[in-house]
Design a protein around this motif. Structure first.
Motif: not given
Length: 687
Positions: A178-205
């Motif tokens: 999610c995008i946190l209004g006025g603040h930043g982002i939060t991402a999640w995943g069922e594995t550490s690799e998935e969470a990291e990939a999701n974070s990076l996908w949001i940032i790069r997108t």
């Protein structure tokens, strides 16, 4: 042994934190849920590992993790009685810790524990905050990310925000963050690799969307007269402004400074929209807690003279302090109206700016130490990037003033400040030590740095000066420069280097010297001139250049001369050296009388021969003095010790100890003094 889940979390955190596109220094937090063995029952126990309060993802280690029992952390939902009491939940985290619990849990712990995902990342990327601060951020989030990322309206970090994000994840099973209004982002995943990939996908997108859909001129047209000065002229003007700006930033308490003329800053200040945007202030809590809500911006073109700039800065500073006091009072009034007793609110922490922006020159940032000052500047560059992105795709709309006050003067933020260690005795002070690559000078620089001072190590040998500085730590602690104290231009360059490195100057140690052991008849005019040029003239030049800064800063300061017992003791075959030391000794008295009205103390130290580690003695002086006294050179230190009352050899560290005492607060009322550090030489007693 580190739990494998925790080890993977640390590795992921370090990777994410190493790239400034992902998050700012000390910004955001990451977590992982997993099992470990309960040492009491021997049974598996579910745990939450989460970055603790105040840590940095890029340098996170196991000691920086808070460790909580997941069942007890989630049980806090039943104890939660609403947003009016959510601050109480931070104290409740103490009852959920596993063992000693590691680092103190941060306010974001609830977000990580309550979201139903094994791995969660909360980050502050510039591109993500650009969406979070865009006026139509919710619509842009849907357009850029589809249903994979959900918009969360601004809410102050805390337990309720954790509940909100947990509910959003349940309601949007396809979402990865999610995008946190006025603040930043939060991402999640069922594995550490998935969470990291999701974070990076949001940032790069987010980055790609801004690049593809954004306006390239989001800061407006270039203003006439606001483009950057040439590099050399820019540095000279920055050094000329620095003492006055430090006085502005240090009205309430002394601050260390950092200067940057990075292209991103210079371009921003050259554009038509920078006055409007700077007035709106920063938005992400991590930003404005370090940069203050708004910067002080000089509203003059680069063609203005130094005198015009200084006069206008004084006017702007007076207005800034009044505006900040008004902001503080409005926040207090609102808090009291909402039911908070006035006596429970923290006192105003200071009304001076942390960021000062000068078009054509650059940015000056301030903090209690060099790292804090540097990081404040880095955060404001983050804020500039956020503004650019938000203006490119929409218009920049940070959280409002009342919310900023609620965070800046939050009781939990105040508690975090109280947990910080007490400052060292010389914290916030900046020292210039000449002849500091070896011997007495190096010992002095080492002691001053150990006591909290920033140090500029000046020496004829640049390589040795830089090596000595490196031994004291990184450039947040010390820098090494080349300087010949007999050269007026090089002396001024050394003082300017201190101003550009640390924002000011408080302590000046006249230590550079050499010695020629010759009788009157053997001493040439060249010998005499060399001795006096280095020590008498050199000390004069350094003191004069430094005094201009000390006076402009209005913070007082210390000038210390490393003289010698020879300034009062008459020994054989030492005419040029002893005469120039006597010159230095009287400079102390003269300058103490002249600079006292500015709060500048001037004192001297009279050592006996310091053999160990001395560049002077190693350069031939030791052999000549040993010959005069009829002892082997290697026993010269012992010889000097035996002629003293205490029978002790004088070491560089003994001189450094005296310097520290003179510059520390216990001798705040002492000036014009010479301290003997000679183990007791009766013939050199001061009368």
């Amino acid at each position: 042994m580190t739990n494998p889940t925790a080890a993977a979390l640390i590795a992921r955190s370090n990777r994410l934190g190493a790239d400034p596109r992902n998050t700012n220094y000390a910004g955001g937090n990451t977590s992982a849920k997993g099992t470990d063995t309960d040492p009491v029952t021997g049974e598996p126990v579910e745990l939450l590992w989460v970055k603790g309060s105040g840590g940095d993802l890029g340098t996170l280690t196991e000691s920086g993790l808070a460790v909580l029992r997941l069942d007890r952390m989630r049980a806090l939902v039943g104890a939660y009685t609403g947003v009016d009491h959510e601050d109480d939940m931070v104290a409740a985290f103490d009852y959920t810790l596993h063992g000693k619990g590691g680092a103190a849990p941060s306010i974001d712990t609830a977000m990580h524990g309550l979201v139903d995902a094994a791995h969660v990342d909360h980050l502050h990327p510039d591109s993500g905050i650009a969406f979070a601060t865009a006026a139509d951020g919710e619509a842009l989030t849907a357009a850029a990310f589809g249903g994979k990322v959900v918009w969360v309206p601004w809410r102050r970090p805390g337990f309720q925000l954790g509940l909100d994000i947990a509910a959003i994840k349940r309601a949007n099973p396809a979402a990865i963050g999610c995008i946190l209004g006025g603040h930043g982002i939060t991402a999640w995943g069922e594995t550490s690799e998935e969470a990291e990939a999701n974070s990076l996908w949001i940032i790069r997108t987010a980055e790609s969307y801004i690049a593809e859909h954004g306006r390239p001129d989001s800061f407006g047209a270039v203003l006439d007269g606001y483009t950057a000065l040439p590099a050399e002229e820019r540095a000279a003007r920055a050094a000329a402004l620095a003492p006055h700006l430090r006085a502005i930033a240090s009205t309430d308490r002394a601050q260390v400074g950092h200067f940057t003329d990075a292209e991103v800053v210079l371009d921003f200040l050259s554009r038509a929209e920078h006055p409007r945007l700077t007035a709106l202030g920063t938005s992400c809590p991590d930003h404005f807690l370090r940069t203050k809500v708004t910067p002080l911006v000089l509203d003059l073109p680069t063609t203005a003279s130094l005198e015009e700039q200084l006069a206008r800065l004084d006017e702007l500073h007076e207005q800034y302090r009044a505006d900040y006091a008004g902001y503080y009072q409005r926040g207090v009034d609102a808090a009291v109206a909402a039911g908070t007793p006035a006596e429970e609110l923290p006192a105003m922490r200071g009304a001076d700016p942390a960021i000062i922006l000068v078009p054509g020159v650059g940015m000056f940032s301030y903090g209690a130490n060099k790292q804090t000052a540097r990081v404040a500047g880095e955060f404001y560059i983050n804020a500039i990037n956020v503004m650019r992105g938000a203006e490119a795709i929409s218009s920049y709309a940070p959280i409002d003033e009342s919310e900023k006050f609620r965070i800046e003067y939050w009781a939990l933020e105040e508690a975090k400040l109280r947990r910080m260690p007490a400052p060292k005795p010389l914290a916030g002070r900046i020292a210039l030590v000449t002849g500091a690559a070896s011997g007495i000078g190096k010992a002095i620089a080492t002691r001053l740095a150990a006591e909290g001072s920033c140090v500029v190590i000046a020496d004829l040998d640049l390589e040795k000066a830089q090596a000595a500085a490196a031994e004291l730590g990184g450039t947040d602690v010390a820098v090494g420069i080349q300087a010949n104290v007999t050269d007026e231009a090089q002396v001024q360059a050394a003082v300017d280097a201190a101003l550009l490195a640390f924002g000011g100057l408080d302590i000046v140690i006249n230590n550079a010297g050499l010695s020629l052991s010759k009788s009157l008849l053997e001493t040439t005019v060249a010998d005499w001139d060399l001795q006096h040029n280095v020590m008498a003239k050199g000390s004069f030049l350094v003191s004069r250049a430094a005094a201009r800064v000390l006076i402009d800063q209005k913070l007082g300061g210390d000038i210390v001369y490393i003289s010698s017992k020879n300034s009062v003791f008459a020994g054989p075959n030492n005419i040029a050296y002893s005469a120039t030391k006597a010159d230095q000794a009287h400079q102390v008295r003269l300058l103490a009388a002249e600079l006292g009205e500015y709060g500048v103390k001037v004192n001297g130290i009279n050592p006996d021969g310091v053999v160990r580690g001395s560049g002077i003695f190693a350069g031939g002086w030791g052999a000549k003095r040993a010959a005069v006294y009829g002892v082997p050179e290697e026993e010269l230190g012992k010889y000097y010790a035996q002629r003293t009352l205490l029978k002790r050899e004088v070491l560089p560290e003994n001189v450094a100890n005296a310097v520290f005492v003179l510059c520390a607060s216990d001798l705040s009322h002492t000036t014009g003094l010479h301290i003997p550090v000679d183990a007791g030489v009766a013939a050199a007693f001061l009368r």
